[in-house]
Design a protein around this motif. Sequence first.
Motif, PDB file in Angstrom:
ATOM      1  N   HIS A 116      -7.571  10.787 -14.247  1.00 48.29           N
ATOM      2  CA  HIS A 116      -7.943   9.748 -13.275  1.00 48.29           C
ATOM      3  C   HIS A 116      -7.844   8.346 -13.875  1.00 48.29           C
ATOM      4  CE1 HIS A 116      -8.881  12.494 -10.087  1.00 48.29           C
ATOM      5  NE2 HIS A 116      -9.655  13.188 -10.901  1.00 48.29           N
ATOM      6  N   GLN A 117      -8.218   8.202 -15.136  1.00 47.24           N
ATOM      7  CA  GLN A 117      -8.091   6.898 -15.792  1.00 47.24           C
ATOM      8  C   GLN A 117      -6.621   6.527 -15.941  1.00 47.24           C
ATOM      9  OE1 GLN A 117     -10.560   4.597 -16.771  1.00 47.24           O
ATOM     10  NE2 GLN A 117      -8.720   3.344 -16.854  1.00 47.24           N
ATOM     11  N   GLN A 118      -5.790   7.497 -16.308  1.00 49.63           N
ATOM     12  CA  GLN A 118      -4.360   7.224 -16.461  1.00 49.63           C
ATOM     13  C   GLN A 118      -3.714   6.882 -15.118  1.00 49.63           C
ATOM     14  OE1 GLN A 118      -3.321   6.628 -19.337  1.00 49.63           O
ATOM     15  NE2 GLN A 118      -5.070   7.539 -20.367  1.00 49.63           N
ATOM     16  N   GLU A 119      -4.158   7.551 -14.060  1.00 47.53           N
ATOM     17  CA  GLU A 119      -3.636   7.229 -12.726  1.00 47.53           C
ATOM     18  C   GLU A 119      -4.013   5.799 -12.346  1.00 47.53           C
ATOM     19  OE1 GLU A 119      -3.546   8.873  -8.151  1.00 47.53           O
ATOM     20  OE2 GLU A 119      -5.213   9.493  -9.437  1.00 47.53           O
ATOM     21  N   PHE A 120      -5.248   5.414 -12.623  1.00 46.28           N
ATOM     22  CA  PHE A 120      -5.678   4.053 -12.328  1.00 46.28           C
ATOM     23  C   PHE A 120      -4.866   3.039 -13.133  1.00 46.28           C
ATOM     24  CE2 PHE A 120      -8.365   0.345 -13.219  1.00 46.28           C
ATOM     25  CZ  PHE A 120      -8.481  -0.143 -11.926  1.00 46.28           C
ATOM     26  N   ASP A 121      -4.711   3.313 -14.434  1.00 44.93           N
ATOM     27  CA  ASP A 121      -3.928   2.404 -15.276  1.00 44.93           C
ATOM     28  C   ASP A 121      -2.482   2.323 -14.813  1.00 44.93           C
ATOM     29  OD1 ASP A 121      -6.193   1.874 -16.740  1.00 44.93           O
ATOM     30  OD2 ASP A 121      -5.550   2.972 -18.534  1.00 44.93           O
ATOM     31  N   LEU A 122      -1.925   3.440 -14.366  1.00 46.23           N
ATOM     32  CA  LEU A 122      -0.558   3.420 -13.832  1.00 46.23           C
ATOM     33  C   LEU A 122      -0.503   2.553 -12.576  1.00 46.23           C
ATOM     34  CD1 LEU A 122       2.387   4.273 -13.656  1.00 46.23           C
ATOM     35  CD2 LEU A 122       1.625   6.338 -12.462  1.00 46.23           C
ATOM     36  N   ARG A 123      -1.507   2.652 -11.739  1.00 49.92           N
ATOM     37  CA  ARG A 123      -1.545   1.806 -10.538  1.00 49.92           C
ATOM     38  C   ARG A 123      -1.630   0.327 -10.920  1.00 49.92           C
ATOM     39  NH1 ARG A 123      -2.471   4.452  -5.753  1.00 49.92           N
ATOM     40  NH2 ARG A 123      -2.788   6.696  -5.939  1.00 49.92           N
ATOM     41  N   LEU A 124      -2.377   0.027 -11.977  1.00 52.89           N
ATOM     42  CA  LEU A 124      -2.415  -1.352 -12.471  1.00 52.89           C
ATOM     43  C   LEU A 124      -1.043  -1.771 -13.000  1.00 52.89           C
ATOM     44  CD1 LEU A 124      -5.810  -1.565 -14.406  1.00 52.89           C
ATOM     45  CD2 LEU A 124      -5.201  -2.710 -12.261  1.00 52.89           C
ATOM     46  N   HIS A 125      -0.358  -0.866 -13.695  1.00 55.77           N
ATOM     47  CA  HIS A 125       0.980  -1.146 -14.217  1.00 55.77           C
ATOM     48  C   HIS A 125       1.952  -1.453 -13.069  1.00 55.77           C
ATOM     49  CE1 HIS A 125       4.616  -0.729 -16.654  1.00 55.77           C
ATOM     50  NE2 HIS A 125       5.051   0.138 -15.764  1.00 55.77           N
ATOM     51  N   LEU A 126       1.904  -0.657 -12.018  1.00 54.26           N
ATOM     52  CA  LEU A 126       2.777  -0.891 -10.858  1.00 54.26           C
ATOM     53  C   LEU A 126       2.438  -2.212 -10.189  1.00 54.26           C
ATOM     54  CD1 LEU A 126       2.771   2.724  -9.407  1.00 54.26           C
ATOM     55  CD2 LEU A 126       4.625   1.597 -10.670  1.00 54.26           C
ATOM     56  N   THR A 127       1.161  -2.533 -10.134  1.00 58.00           N
ATOM     57  CA  THR A 127       0.727  -3.822  -9.580  1.00 58.00           C
ATOM     58  C   THR A 127       1.299  -4.958 -10.412  1.00 58.00           C
ATOM     59  OG1 THR A 127      -1.307  -2.834  -8.710  1.00 58.00           O
ATOM     60  CG2 THR A 127      -1.301  -5.226  -9.045  1.00 58.00           C
TER      61      THR A 127
END
Length: 168
Positions: free
Chosen positions: A147-158
């Motif tokens: 879940h943390q990696q998914e959130f960080d990936l979403r930040l990366h895409l942002t």
Amino acid sequence: MNPLKYLGGYPPAVLDKARQLIDRDELGDYLARRHPGRHAIQNDKALYAYVNALRQEHLRHAPGIDRVWYDSKLDVIGRALGLHTAISHVHGGRLKARKEIRIAALFRDTAPEFLEMIVVHELAHLKEAEHNKQFYQLCEYMQPDYHQQEFDLRLHLTWRDVLASRAA
């Protein structure tokens, strides 16, 4: 353009923190500190071996994967980052199904945790078709900080979108 389109559903406090990082031009630095490295899996053959190794480690009884590849069109079609398909066709009077996983080409140049997260996500679909509680439990089993990696990936895409909008 909505700069936080990948973060929909997160609490307002989290969205405010993301906006602050963007406004202060600190999101890129934050991500670079959390995920400094890049993985070495650059071709489809290496990606197939990587996916198969994860499947063998965590999902031994799941069906095998016939093909895995980086797909350069995947990023732009419906904002999909990975895709699993089961293609059925008749072959010699028998129905055969090929399981395939496509990973968006943008993952060629990301942190290893992001590639692992998207692969874990697609592998979990071998057991659970829907994004339900069991699906996410399986993801957490394969990658404990999923879940943390998914959130960080979403930040990366942002951050990618922010950079693209500034370049335009």
